[in-house]
Motif scaffolding. Sequence first.
Motif, PDB file in Angstrom:
ATOM      1  N   LYS A 173       0.856  -1.181   0.000  1.00 33.70           N
ATOM      2  CA  LYS A 173       0.000   0.000   0.000  1.00 33.70           C
ATOM      3  C   LYS A 173       0.892   1.230   0.000  1.00 33.70           C
ATOM      4  N   ALA A 174       0.615   2.202  -0.863  1.00 33.07           N
ATOM      5  CA  ALA A 174       1.413   3.408  -0.941  1.00 33.07           C
ATOM      6  C   ALA A 174       1.206   4.224   0.331  1.00 33.07           C
ATOM      7  N   GLY A 175       2.273   4.927   0.734  1.00 33.77           N
ATOM      8  CA  GLY A 175       2.201   5.758   1.931  1.00 33.77           C
ATOM      9  C   GLY A 175       1.613   7.117   1.630  1.00 33.77           C
ATOM     10  N   VAL A 176       1.704   8.003   2.607  1.00 30.71           N
ATOM     11  CA  VAL A 176       1.223   9.364   2.444  1.00 30.71           C
ATOM     12  C   VAL A 176       2.205  10.125   1.546  1.00 30.71           C
ATOM     13  N   THR A 177       1.698  10.801   0.565  1.00 34.58           N
ATOM     14  CA  THR A 177       2.575  11.581  -0.308  1.00 34.58           C
ATOM     15  C   THR A 177       2.246  13.062  -0.188  1.00 34.58           C
ATOM     16  N   GLN A 178       3.303  13.875  -0.262  1.00 25.35           N
ATOM     17  CA  GLN A 178       3.134  15.321  -0.177  1.00 25.35           C
ATOM     18  C   GLN A 178       3.890  15.977  -1.317  1.00 25.35           C
ATOM     19  N   THR A 179       3.272  16.964  -1.901  1.00 24.00           N
ATOM     20  CA  THR A 179       3.927  17.723  -2.963  1.00 24.00           C
ATOM     21  C   THR A 179       3.700  19.210  -2.771  1.00 24.00           C
ATOM     22  N   PRO A 180       4.653  20.064  -3.134  1.00 18.35           N
ATOM     23  CA  PRO A 180       6.019  19.656  -3.495  1.00 18.35           C
ATOM     24  C   PRO A 180       6.823  19.292  -2.256  1.00 18.35           C
ATOM     25  N   ARG A 181       8.003  18.792  -2.408  1.00 13.50           N
ATOM     26  CA  ARG A 181       8.847  18.474  -1.258  1.00 13.50           C
ATOM     27  C   ARG A 181       9.575  19.710  -0.743  1.00 13.50           C
ATOM     28  N   TYR A 182       9.929  20.594  -1.640  1.00 17.41           N
ATOM     29  CA  TYR A 182      10.632  21.815  -1.255  1.00 17.41           C
ATOM     30  C   TYR A 182      10.012  23.003  -1.985  1.00 17.41           C
ATOM     31  N   LEU A 183      10.006  24.128  -1.293  1.00 19.07           N
ATOM     32  CA  LEU A 183       9.373  25.327  -1.851  1.00 19.07           C
ATOM     33  C   LEU A 183      10.078  26.558  -1.298  1.00 19.07           C
ATOM     34  N   ILE A 184      10.377  27.498  -2.158  1.00 15.94           N
ATOM     35  CA  ILE A 184      10.947  28.781  -1.735  1.00 15.94           C
ATOM     36  C   ILE A 184      10.018  29.881  -2.205  1.00 15.94           C
ATOM     37  N   LYS A 185       9.590  30.718  -1.264  1.00 17.62           N
ATOM     38  CA  LYS A 185       8.694  31.828  -1.572  1.00 17.62           C
ATOM     39  C   LYS A 185       9.232  33.090  -0.926  1.00 17.62           C
ATOM     40  N   THR A 186       8.663  34.216  -1.303  1.00 21.15           N
ATOM     41  CA  THR A 186       9.037  35.483  -0.673  1.00 21.15           C
ATOM     42  C   THR A 186       7.871  36.000   0.165  1.00 21.15           C
ATOM     43  N   ARG A 187       8.190  36.870   1.088  1.00 17.41           N
ATOM     44  CA  ARG A 187       7.173  37.445   1.979  1.00 17.41           C
ATOM     45  C   ARG A 187       6.021  38.054   1.180  1.00 17.41           C
ATOM     46  N   GLY A 188       4.836  37.836   1.644  1.00 15.68           N
ATOM     47  CA  GLY A 188       3.662  38.391   0.994  1.00 15.68           C
ATOM     48  C   GLY A 188       3.011  37.474  -0.021  1.00 15.68           C
ATOM     49  N   GLN A 189       3.761  36.499  -0.491  1.00 10.57           N
ATOM     50  CA  GLN A 189       3.176  35.560  -1.450  1.00 10.57           C
ATOM     51  C   GLN A 189       2.268  34.565  -0.734  1.00 10.57           C
ATOM     52  N   GLN A 190       1.582  33.759  -1.524  1.00  7.37           N
ATOM     53  CA  GLN A 190       0.789  32.691  -0.943  1.00  7.37           C
ATOM     54  C   GLN A 190       1.288  31.350  -1.490  1.00  7.37           C
ATOM     55  N   VAL A 191       0.937  30.283  -0.782  1.00  6.14           N
ATOM     56  CA  VAL A 191       1.421  28.968  -1.174  1.00  6.14           C
ATOM     57  C   VAL A 191       0.337  27.923  -0.914  1.00  6.14           C
ATOM     58  N   THR A 192       0.310  26.909  -1.755  1.00  5.74           N
ATOM     59  CA  THR A 192      -0.624  25.787  -1.586  1.00  5.74           C
ATOM     60  C   THR A 192       0.170  24.492  -1.553  1.00  5.74           C
ATOM     61  N   LEU A 193      -0.047  23.709  -0.512  1.00  6.70           N
ATOM     62  CA  LEU A 193       0.622  22.427  -0.359  1.00  6.70           C
ATOM     63  C   LEU A 193      -0.417  21.318  -0.499  1.00  6.70           C
ATOM     64  N   SER A 194       0.023  20.174  -1.022  1.00  8.22           N
ATOM     65  CA  SER A 194      -0.910  19.088  -1.289  1.00  8.22           C
ATOM     66  C   SER A 194      -0.527  17.824  -0.540  1.00  8.22           C
ATOM     67  N   CYS A 195      -1.527  17.066  -0.156  1.00  6.68           N
ATOM     68  CA  CYS A 195      -1.316  15.814   0.577  1.00  6.68           C
ATOM     69  C   CYS A 195      -2.269  14.747   0.059  1.00  6.68           C
ATOM     70  N   SER A 196      -1.718  13.597  -0.293  1.00  8.30           N
ATOM     71  CA  SER A 196      -2.547  12.454  -0.685  1.00  8.30           C
ATOM     72  C   SER A 196      -2.434  11.390   0.400  1.00  8.30           C
ATOM     73  N   PRO A 197      -3.532  11.064   1.063  1.00 12.89           N
ATOM     74  CA  PRO A 197      -3.461  10.105   2.177  1.00 12.89           C
ATOM     75  C   PRO A 197      -3.353   8.674   1.674  1.00 12.89           C
ATOM     76  N   ILE A 198      -3.129   7.781   2.604  1.00 11.15           N
ATOM     77  CA  ILE A 198      -3.134   6.356   2.299  1.00 11.15           C
ATOM     78  C   ILE A 198      -4.546   5.966   1.853  1.00 11.15           C
ATOM     79  N   SER A 199      -4.608   5.103   0.872  1.00  7.01           N
ATOM     80  CA  SER A 199      -5.902   4.672   0.350  1.00  7.01           C
ATOM     81  C   SER A 199      -6.775   4.112   1.478  1.00  7.01           C
ATOM     82  N   GLY A 200      -8.004   4.619   1.549  1.00  2.00           N
ATOM     83  CA  GLY A 200      -8.927   4.151   2.596  1.00  2.00           C
ATOM     84  C   GLY A 200      -8.939   5.023   3.834  1.00  2.00           C
ATOM     85  N   HIS A 201      -7.964   5.908   3.950  1.00  5.26           N
ATOM     86  CA  HIS A 201      -7.925   6.830   5.094  1.00  5.26           C
ATOM     87  C   HIS A 201      -8.773   8.058   4.785  1.00  5.26           C
ATOM     88  N   ARG A 202      -9.639   8.407   5.728  1.00  6.49           N
ATOM     89  CA  ARG A 202     -10.536   9.540   5.507  1.00  6.49           C
ATOM     90  C   ARG A 202     -10.146  10.777   6.300  1.00  6.49           C
TER      91      ARG A 202
END
Lengths: 109, 116
Positions: B1-30
Amino acid sequence: QKEVEQDPGPLSVPEGAIVSLNCTYSNSAFQYFMWYRQYSRKGPELLMYTYSSGNKEDGRFTAQVDKSSKYISLFIRDSQPSDSATYLCAMKGAGKSTFGDGTTLTVKP
Amino acid sequence: KAGVTQTPRYLIKTRGQQVTLSCSPISGHRSVSWYQQTPGQGLQFLFEYFSETQRNKGNFPGRFSGRQFSNSRSEMNVSTLELGDSALYLCASSVSGTASGTDTQYFGPGTRLTVL
């Protein structure tokens, strides 16, 4: 004051030593107790899970819980260089999980 | 079974910007929970989502928000970034979440955010 206090470390021991990692807590609602291991640049992984006072053993690892004293410990026997990591205690109760700040352990060959 | 995945792994931003991070859970986890990890503050709980609903929230300002989709994947958004937002953001999934005492959380590798 934090709900969970963990011995800060860092801890450095020779290979083969017995390691003791400790946490205290103040919230009586905590009923479930966990220890996580986190290697550098990785997410925490669950090592031990227990919900009652007493000892729970899994290989070289023993988790100890004393609810009356609000104190938990993780013992590592025959420590190995591969045990070098940050160890986090965690507690769950009243609909939330709270983590300690972690203790960094280095086991020297 | 695949584990929890997160993207991106690394991110560089500057002050004032916004950011969106993503997470895919283990199949069947709610349940998906988000945490911020910094050397000074340790692992701090941000929020938990279960079946597309926010179930618990930590003590973070409103700049931190999240959502969960029908397939249990979750996103976390931080608006108007500050230098202090630099941290490792961890996502953890479980079957039932914090409502179940015996439920176990599985963590992803995290997204390391650096704010310049």
